[in-house]
Design an enzyme around this catalytic site. Structure first.
Site, PDB file in Angstrom:
ATOM      1  N   LYS A  74      37.440  -6.600 -11.819  1.00 41.86           N
ATOM      2  CA  LYS A  74      37.966  -6.836 -12.552  1.00 41.86           C
ATOM      3  C   LYS A  74      39.287  -6.474 -13.150  1.00 41.86           C
ATOM      4  O   LYS A  74      39.808  -7.650 -14.025  1.00 41.86           O
ATOM      5  CB  LYS A  74      36.521  -6.550 -13.847  1.00 41.86           C
ATOM      6  CG  LYS A  74      36.995  -7.035 -14.868  1.00 41.86           C
ATOM      7  CD  LYS A  74      34.740  -7.230 -15.098  1.00 41.86           C
ATOM      8  CE  LYS A  74      34.175  -5.858 -15.357  1.00 41.86           C
ATOM      9  NZ  LYS A  74      35.419  -4.769 -15.854  1.00 41.86           N
ATOM     10  N   ARG A  97      40.674  -0.843 -21.513  1.00 39.60           N
ATOM     11  CA  ARG A  97      39.895   0.489 -22.127  1.00 39.60           C
ATOM     12  C   ARG A  97      40.702   1.160 -21.865  1.00 39.60           C
ATOM     13  O   ARG A  97      41.059   1.349 -20.050  1.00 39.60           O
ATOM     14  CB  ARG A  97      38.415   1.081 -21.397  1.00 39.60           C
ATOM     15  CG  ARG A  97      37.423  -0.115 -22.707  1.00 39.60           C
ATOM     16  CD  ARG A  97      36.086   0.065 -21.448  1.00 39.60           C
ATOM     17  NE  ARG A  97      35.918  -0.208 -20.636  1.00 39.60           N
ATOM     18  CZ  ARG A  97      34.964  -0.638 -19.407  1.00 39.60           C
ATOM     19  NH1 ARG A  97      34.137   0.409 -19.687  1.00 39.60           N
ATOM     20  NH2 ARG A  97      34.583  -0.932 -18.534  1.00 39.60           N
ATOM     21  N   TRP A 412      46.306  -9.461  -6.656  1.00 37.65           N
ATOM     22  CA  TRP A 412      46.515  -7.839  -6.111  1.00 37.65           C
ATOM     23  C   TRP A 412      47.523  -8.018  -5.345  1.00 37.65           C
ATOM     24  O   TRP A 412      49.021  -7.142  -5.321  1.00 37.65           O
ATOM     25  CB  TRP A 412      45.532  -7.549  -5.517  1.00 37.65           C
ATOM     26  CG  TRP A 412      45.739  -6.265  -4.877  1.00 37.65           C
ATOM     27  CD1 TRP A 412      44.495  -5.155  -5.163  1.00 37.65           C
ATOM     28  CD2 TRP A 412      45.823  -5.967  -3.320  1.00 37.65           C
ATOM     29  NE1 TRP A 412      44.681  -3.513  -4.389  1.00 37.65           N
ATOM     30  CE2 TRP A 412      45.538  -4.257  -3.588  1.00 37.65           C
ATOM     31  CE3 TRP A 412      46.330  -6.494  -2.752  1.00 37.65           C
ATOM     32  CZ2 TRP A 412      45.734  -3.118  -2.669  1.00 37.65           C
ATOM     33  CZ3 TRP A 412      47.029  -5.581  -1.924  1.00 37.65           C
ATOM     34  CH2 TRP A 412      46.915  -4.342  -1.541  1.00 37.65           C
TER      35      TRP A 412
END
Length: 559
Positions: A74, A97, A412
């Site tokens: 994610k 975060r 990725w």
């Protein structure tokens, strides 16, 4: 066969730019950045204030299916989408975060993305970074020390030591500290009592840091923390102990967002870090709202699956900060669908279309849930090399049948070039104006009814269950004026139920609320369900066993 670099090797080989140059790309003058070395900086409160009242960009939430041991990516998708939007000519900022040391040295690993979709410096972000978590730990434990000190010097507030609710915290998984006896050793050490530790990311101080709008609001919220109760059962607040101002001093720098960059030298704010299964799981309000003043698009994430992170993002963060998301991306993988369809982790490399189709029930549930908030969705299939064309087609077919689009993403391995299609789709959704955001429940609903609304509408449970003592506690908080607060559900991230082994899309289960906590400063009620722990433990073979310095003094083993 081509050698695949590890995440840390990719991050270490990046061509970083000076952080002041990254700030200049989004209009931040150098005098408003406090550099922490070459590649990270804190943004000044003065600059943040100067941007108030300006036009907001579009807010994009990245969430996911229920997580599995196979990993969904994610954060990787969040970073990749930010790069992808910049690649197609949009001005985009990523907001995520900070990483906790607990999962980093435990099982989950870091929180800086992966492959060619990372924020850097990866090692710093996953370790001590700019010291924000240490500041939260210090502020939290200062209050704990002042509580015991107050009791030691006569207990003028008449605090009932049996009803002290403020525990201590540390940023590490340590099950041995869940329950402790403190102040042992005789008269000089105070009055013995039972207490315990939570992990720092479960601290109400962390939640406050991430929901406060400025230093004044921060100090006010710190003062509202209820630390325990008197013998007459009236609450004692942090401000009663005169702790709020000193706590704010410790958090002064931590309150300012951290600016870093992606591997493609695009701006990212990495700030705050409440867990999503035991807290509200979003980066700070001040980072998100500031980014919205500086960019056309702000890509942010909410922790774990949409039943936890997205629900709390919508019902707590957006409600409190007045945010209105324009679109949501739900990250899924073929591997996760197979696990939700009953395939063991060791067998994921084998094609199993039937299991993919069965596991898509979990994805469908999350799509339905996000739409309940009036937010349009697109599914990002995070590509793994073992995925087959037939398996990918099965996921796409399921999503199409449910009225949305699934897009294969290869960020990725390819960075922004592998996620352009998703970037274009997100822009189309955001610019369509189809979002009609509203929270799941009204402020006026009773606290237990809020819990049951989440259980029934998000988890698809039959009911919420709680002992009479829990229900009575909720009623007492309503009588005390806290009934309009939202609810923060603390439960396992692995299932819609409270049973982590119950994958897929279970229905009609009972969600037992075993404990409730009032976070008056943060402004929500925490409902602790099932066996969830606010102080996790380390696994049998923690990642810490493999993290080390090599012969050149360079960190190895982070991921």
């Amino acid at each position: 066969m081509a050698i695949v670099k590890s995440d840390i090797e990719i991050a270490r080989s990046a061509a970083k730019k000076p952080v002041l140059e990254i700030g200049a790309k989004i209009g931040i003058p150098p005098e408003h950045l406090a550099p922490y070395g070459y590649d990270k900086a804190k943004l000044s409160a003065e600059f943040i204030r100067s941007k108030q009242g300006g036009k907001d960009g579009k807010l994009i939430l990245v969430t996911a299916v229920s997580p599995t041991p196979a990993g969904e990516g994610k954060t990787t998708t969040t970073v990749g989408l930010g790069d992808g939007l910049n690649r197609i000519g949009k001005k985009a900022i990523v907001c995520i975060r900070e990483a906790s040391l607990g999962p980093c040295f435990g099982t989950k690993g870091g929180a800086a993305g992966g492959g060619y979709a990372q924020v850097i410096p990866m090692e710093d972000i996953n370790l001590h970074f700019t010291g924000d978590f240490h500041a939260v730990t210090a502020a939290h434990n200062l209050l704990a020390a002042m509580i015991d000190n107050h009791v030691y010097w006569g207990n003028e507030l008449n605090l009932d030591t049996r009803r002290i609710t403020w525990r201590r915290v540390m940023d590490m998984n340590d099950r041995a500290l869940r329950d402790i006896a403190s102040s042992l050793g005789g008269v000089a050490n105070g009055f013995p009592r039972e207490s315990g530790f939570d992990i720092t990311v479960a601290s109400e101080v962390m939640a406050i840091l991430c929901l406060a709008t400025d230093l004044s609001d921060l100090e006010r919220r710190l003062g509202e923390i209820i630390i325990g109760y008197r013998f007459n059962k009236t609450p004692v607040y942090a401000r009663d102990l005169k702790a709020d101002r000193a706590m704010a001093v410790l958090l002064k720098d931590a309150m300012q967002p951290n600016l870093v960059q992606t591997l493609e030298n695009n701006p990212a704010f990495v700030h705050g870090g409440p867990f999503a299964n035991i807290a509200h799981g979003c980066n700070s309000v001040v980072a998100t709202t500031t980014a919205l003043k500086l960019a056309d698009y702000v890509v942010t994430e909410a922790g774990f699956g949409a039943d936890l992170g997205a629900e709390k993002f919508f019902d707590i963060k957006c409600r409190k900060a007045g945010l209105k998301p324009a679109a949501a991306v739900i990250v899924a993988t073929v591997r996760a669908m197979k696990m939700h369809g009953g395939v063991a982790k060791d067998d994921l490399g084998q094609e199993n279309i039937a299991a993919v189709k069965a596991g898509c029930a979990n994805l469908g549930r999350h799509m339905e849930n996000v739409r309940q908030f009036g937010v349009p969705v697109v599914v990002a299939i995070n590509h793994f090399t073992a995925d087959t064309e037939a398996e990918i087609a099965a996921v796409k077919g399921f999503v199409t049948a449910h009225g949305a689009e699934a897009i294969l993403c290869k960020h990725w391995a390819q960075g922004s070039a592998g996620i352009e299609d998703l970037a274009h789709k997100v822009v189309a959704l955001a610019e369509s104006g189809s979002a009609q955001f509203s929270p799941l429940y009204e402020d006026e609903l009773s606290l237990f009814d809020k819990i049951e609304t989440i259980v029934k509408r998000i988890y698809r449970g039959a009911e919420a269950d709680a002992d009479a003592s829990v229900r009575e506690q909720l009623r007492q908080w309503e009588d005390a004026g806290y009934g309009n607060l939202p609810v923060c559900m603390a439960k396992t991230q692995y299932s819609f139920s409270t049973n982590p082994s119950l994958r897929g899309a279970p229905v009609n289960h009972v969600v037992h609320v075993r404990e409730v906590r009032l976070s008056a400063g943060a402004g929500f009620i925490v409902a602790i369900c099932g066996e969830i722990m606010t102080m996790p433990g380390l696994p049998k073979s923690p990642s810490a066993e493999r993290i080390h310095l090599n012969g050149d003094g360079v960190i190895e083993g982070l991921f």
